[in-house]
Scaffold this motif. Structure first.
Motif, PDB file in Angstrom:
ATOM      1  N   GLU A 100      15.682  -8.618  22.658  1.00 53.56           N
ATOM      2  CA  GLU A 100      14.753  -9.580  22.060  1.00 53.56           C
ATOM      3  C   GLU A 100      14.318  -9.145  20.657  1.00 53.56           C
ATOM      4  OE1 GLU A 100      10.477 -11.763  23.184  1.00 53.56           O
ATOM      5  OE2 GLU A 100      11.153 -10.007  24.295  1.00 53.56           O
ATOM      6  N   ILE A 101      14.314 -10.086  19.725  1.00 51.87           N
ATOM      7  CA  ILE A 101      13.659  -9.841  18.439  1.00 51.87           C
ATOM      8  C   ILE A 101      12.182 -10.139  18.682  1.00 51.87           C
ATOM      9  CG2 ILE A 101      13.558 -10.393  15.981  1.00 51.87           C
ATOM     10  CD1 ILE A 101      16.417 -11.472  16.208  1.00 51.87           C
ATOM     11  N   ALA A 102      11.470  -9.114  19.107  1.00 53.50           N
ATOM     12  CA  ALA A 102      10.114  -9.307  19.618  1.00 53.50           C
ATOM     13  C   ALA A 102       9.074  -9.403  18.512  1.00 53.50           C
ATOM     14  CB  ALA A 102       9.748  -8.164  20.561  1.00 53.50           C
ATOM     15  N   THR A 103       9.229  -8.552  17.494  1.00 48.53           N
ATOM     16  CA  THR A 103       8.238  -8.485  16.424  1.00 48.53           C
ATOM     17  C   THR A 103       8.934  -8.220  15.093  1.00 48.53           C
ATOM     18  OG1 THR A 103       7.910  -6.098  16.748  1.00 48.53           O
ATOM     19  CG2 THR A 103       6.453  -7.568  17.977  1.00 48.53           C
ATOM     20  N   LEU A 104       8.190  -8.471  14.020  1.00 47.83           N
ATOM     21  CA  LEU A 104       8.647  -8.161  12.671  1.00 47.83           C
ATOM     22  C   LEU A 104       7.619  -7.255  12.015  1.00 47.83           C
ATOM     23  CD1 LEU A 104      10.508 -10.570  13.342  1.00 47.83           C
ATOM     24  CD2 LEU A 104      10.114 -11.422  11.028  1.00 47.83           C
ATOM     25  N   SER A 105       8.026  -6.552  10.949  1.00 45.11           N
ATOM     26  CA  SER A 105       7.130  -5.634  10.248  1.00 45.11           C
ATOM     27  C   SER A 105       7.349  -5.774   8.747  1.00 45.11           C
ATOM     28  CB  SER A 105       7.404  -4.187  10.685  1.00 45.11           C
ATOM     29  OG  SER A 105       6.620  -3.283   9.942  1.00 45.11           O
ATOM     30  N   ALA A 106       6.274  -6.123   8.018  1.00 45.27           N
ATOM     31  CA  ALA A 106       6.361  -6.383   6.580  1.00 45.27           C
ATOM     32  C   ALA A 106       6.306  -5.073   5.788  1.00 45.27           C
ATOM     33  CB  ALA A 106       5.237  -7.326   6.154  1.00 45.27           C
ATOM     34  N   ASP A 107       7.368  -4.288   5.872  1.00 46.20           N
ATOM     35  CA  ASP A 107       7.378  -2.961   5.253  1.00 46.20           C
ATOM     36  C   ASP A 107       7.481  -3.001   3.730  1.00 46.20           C
ATOM     37  OD1 ASP A 107       7.632  -0.913   7.660  1.00 46.20           O
ATOM     38  OD2 ASP A 107       8.859  -2.646   8.130  1.00 46.20           O
ATOM     39  N   TRP A 108       7.919  -4.100   3.166  1.00 49.83           N
ATOM     40  CA  TRP A 108       8.017  -4.243   1.715  1.00 49.83           C
ATOM     41  C   TRP A 108       6.658  -4.099   1.033  1.00 49.83           C
ATOM     42  CZ3 TRP A 108       4.824  -7.948  -0.083  1.00 49.83           C
ATOM     43  CH2 TRP A 108       4.430  -8.957   0.800  1.00 49.83           C
ATOM     44  N   ALA A 109       5.560  -4.289   1.789  1.00 48.88           N
ATOM     45  CA  ALA A 109       4.216  -4.255   1.199  1.00 48.88           C
ATOM     46  C   ALA A 109       3.899  -2.910   0.550  1.00 48.88           C
ATOM     47  CB  ALA A 109       3.164  -4.599   2.249  1.00 48.88           C
ATOM     48  N   TRP A 110       4.503  -1.830   1.067  1.00 54.78           N
ATOM     49  CA  TRP A 110       4.266  -0.520   0.450  1.00 54.78           C
ATOM     50  C   TRP A 110       4.760  -0.498  -0.990  1.00 54.78           C
ATOM     51  CZ3 TRP A 110       0.823   2.510   2.189  1.00 54.78           C
ATOM     52  CH2 TRP A 110       0.600   2.667   3.559  1.00 54.78           C
ATOM     53  N   GLY A 111       5.980  -0.977  -1.205  1.00 62.74           N
ATOM     54  CA  GLY A 111       6.519  -0.998  -2.556  1.00 62.74           C
ATOM     55  C   GLY A 111       5.765  -1.952  -3.464  1.00 62.74           C
ATOM     56  N   TYR A 112       5.429  -3.112  -2.936  1.00 64.25           N
ATOM     57  CA  TYR A 112       4.688  -4.108  -3.707  1.00 64.25           C
ATOM     58  C   TYR A 112       3.360  -3.542  -4.204  1.00 64.25           C
ATOM     59  CZ  TYR A 112       2.637  -8.739  -4.738  1.00 64.25           C
ATOM     60  OH  TYR A 112       2.046  -9.832  -5.347  1.00 64.25           O
ATOM     61  N   SER A 113       2.689  -2.805  -3.324  1.00 64.89           N
ATOM     62  CA  SER A 113       1.356  -2.296  -3.669  1.00 64.89           C
ATOM     63  C   SER A 113       1.395  -1.230  -4.759  1.00 64.89           C
ATOM     64  CB  SER A 113       0.664  -1.736  -2.424  1.00 64.89           C
ATOM     65  OG  SER A 113       1.286  -0.538  -1.976  1.00 64.89           O
ATOM     66  N   GLN A 114       2.542  -0.607  -4.950  1.00 65.25           N
ATOM     67  CA  GLN A 114       2.647   0.399  -6.001  1.00 65.25           C
ATOM     68  C   GLN A 114       2.490  -0.231  -7.385  1.00 65.25           C
ATOM     69  OE1 GLN A 114       2.788   3.751  -5.219  1.00 65.25           O
ATOM     70  NE2 GLN A 114       2.495   2.872  -3.175  1.00 65.25           N
ATOM     71  N   TYR A 115       2.832  -1.488  -7.485  1.00 69.99           N
ATOM     72  CA  TYR A 115       2.732  -2.200  -8.760  1.00 69.99           C
ATOM     73  C   TYR A 115       1.534  -3.149  -8.804  1.00 69.99           C
ATOM     74  CZ  TYR A 115       7.448  -0.417  -9.210  1.00 69.99           C
ATOM     75  OH  TYR A 115       8.539   0.421  -9.256  1.00 69.99           O
ATOM     76  N   MET A 116       0.925  -3.398  -7.649  1.00 66.86           N
ATOM     77  CA  MET A 116      -0.215  -4.301  -7.550  1.00 66.86           C
ATOM     78  C   MET A 116      -1.371  -3.533  -6.913  1.00 66.86           C
ATOM     79  SD  MET A 116       1.229  -6.905  -8.833  1.00 66.86           S
ATOM     80  CE  MET A 116       2.846  -7.636  -9.063  1.00 66.86           C
ATOM     81  N   PRO A 117      -2.112  -2.754  -7.689  1.00 62.82           N
ATOM     82  CA  PRO A 117      -3.076  -1.808  -7.123  1.00 62.82           C
ATOM     83  C   PRO A 117      -4.304  -2.417  -6.463  1.00 62.82           C
ATOM     84  CG  PRO A 117      -3.232  -1.842  -9.518  1.00 62.82           C
ATOM     85  CD  PRO A 117      -2.026  -2.658  -9.159  1.00 62.82           C
ATOM     86  N   THR A 118      -4.597  -3.670  -6.738  1.00 62.39           N
ATOM     87  CA  THR A 118      -5.729  -4.319  -6.073  1.00 62.39           C
ATOM     88  C   THR A 118      -5.279  -5.644  -5.463  1.00 62.39           C
ATOM     89  OG1 THR A 118      -6.516  -5.661  -7.932  1.00 62.39           O
ATOM     90  CG2 THR A 118      -7.246  -3.351  -7.862  1.00 62.39           C
TER      91      THR A 118
END
Length: 265
Positions: free
Chosen positions: A74-92
């Motif tokens: 089953e594809i039970a869940t997803l995880s938005a792991d890209w947010a770590w990289g995004y936050s490096q350039y978007m500090p707030t």
């Protein structure tokens, strides 16, 4: 309880093979019930291996569902792991307009793949105010309700926003007041200050899904942890975040899960 492992796309073994198929093949062989699919943009220098919601066509999504059915995983869940990289350039969180659009796209992808929940967070970005964070969480809850997907904010990451720790997240969930928004329980003990059973009792019905790293029989009391899960009525997936530790640890985690279930569940 079911057991899942977090994975990304893999390297196709033959021309034309979908990059999810070699991963599902391995996971099925290891005996897992489901997967948590990591969402990352394609890698610029190592090929298009990212499970990236803005880039997955409807045909891709149908193929992924069919593959999951074929391998009985089953594809039970997803995880938005890209947010770590995004936050490096978007500090707030002031800079998260596009990030919120992508998170909503991720929630839509979860629906299309038949996933029941998604892990979200804002990486290392910080918030200017409680009301700002609450408004964004409410927006995600509303999208989750539209798509029929529960949105879980990873508990151990919330403190990075700058508005408080686990108790503050519990308060935020209560103020959003939606059955579609809660916490993704991932205890960092012994690095953190609270043990798994304590966090489970703190969040209770607010828990969307249970996450953990490698099993730690030296420091974690799994009897107490299972008792706490039973107390709050949680009996869904236990997701292992061990994909970067290799096949041996993936197999070890499944054996450890079976041992814990046999003893305490």
């Amino acid at each position: 309880m079911k057991v899942s492992i977090r994975v990304g796309f893999g390297q196709p073994e033959e021309e034309g093979q979908h990059p999810l198929e070699p991963v599902l093949k391995k996971v099925a062989g290891w005996g897992y019930d489901g997967i948590e699919l990591m969402l990352m943009p394609p890698r610029l220098f190592r090929g298009p291996l990212g499970a990236w919601s803005p880039g997955l066509t409807q045909e891709d999504r149908k193929t992924m569902v069919q593959l999951a059915e074929r391998y009985n995983v089953e594809i039970a869940t997803l995880s938005a792991d890209w947010a770590w990289g995004y936050s490096q350039y978007m500090p707030t969180l002031d800079h998260w307009q596009r990030g919120m659009e992508i998170l909503k796209s991720d929630i839509q992808l979860a629906k299309d793949l038949g996933a029941k929940a998604i892990l979200v967070h804002f990486g290392a970005s910080r918030s200017d105010s409680w009301e700002q964070a609450k408004a964004m969480a409410t927006e995600l809850a509303e999208e989750g309700e539209r798509q029929g997907v529960r949105v879980g904010f990873e508990g151990g990451i919330f403190a990075g926003i700058g508005l408080g720790g686990l108790k503050a997240l519990a308060r935020l969930i209560d103020e959003v007041h939606s059955p579609w928004f809660g916490t993704y329980e991932h205890c960092y003990w012994p690095r953190g200050e609270t043990q798994p059973h304590e966090e489970i009792e703190l969040f209770g019905h607010r828990i969307v899904c249970l996450h953990s790293g490698r099993l730690d029989f030296e420091h974690v009391d799994y009897e107490k942890m299972c008792a706490a899960l039973k107390k709050i009525g949680y009996d869904w997936y236990w997701v292992f975040e061990v994909e970067d530790m290799g096949e041996a640890v993936a197999k070890e985690s499944k054996r450890g899960f079976d041992e814990v279930m046999a003893k305490y569940w």
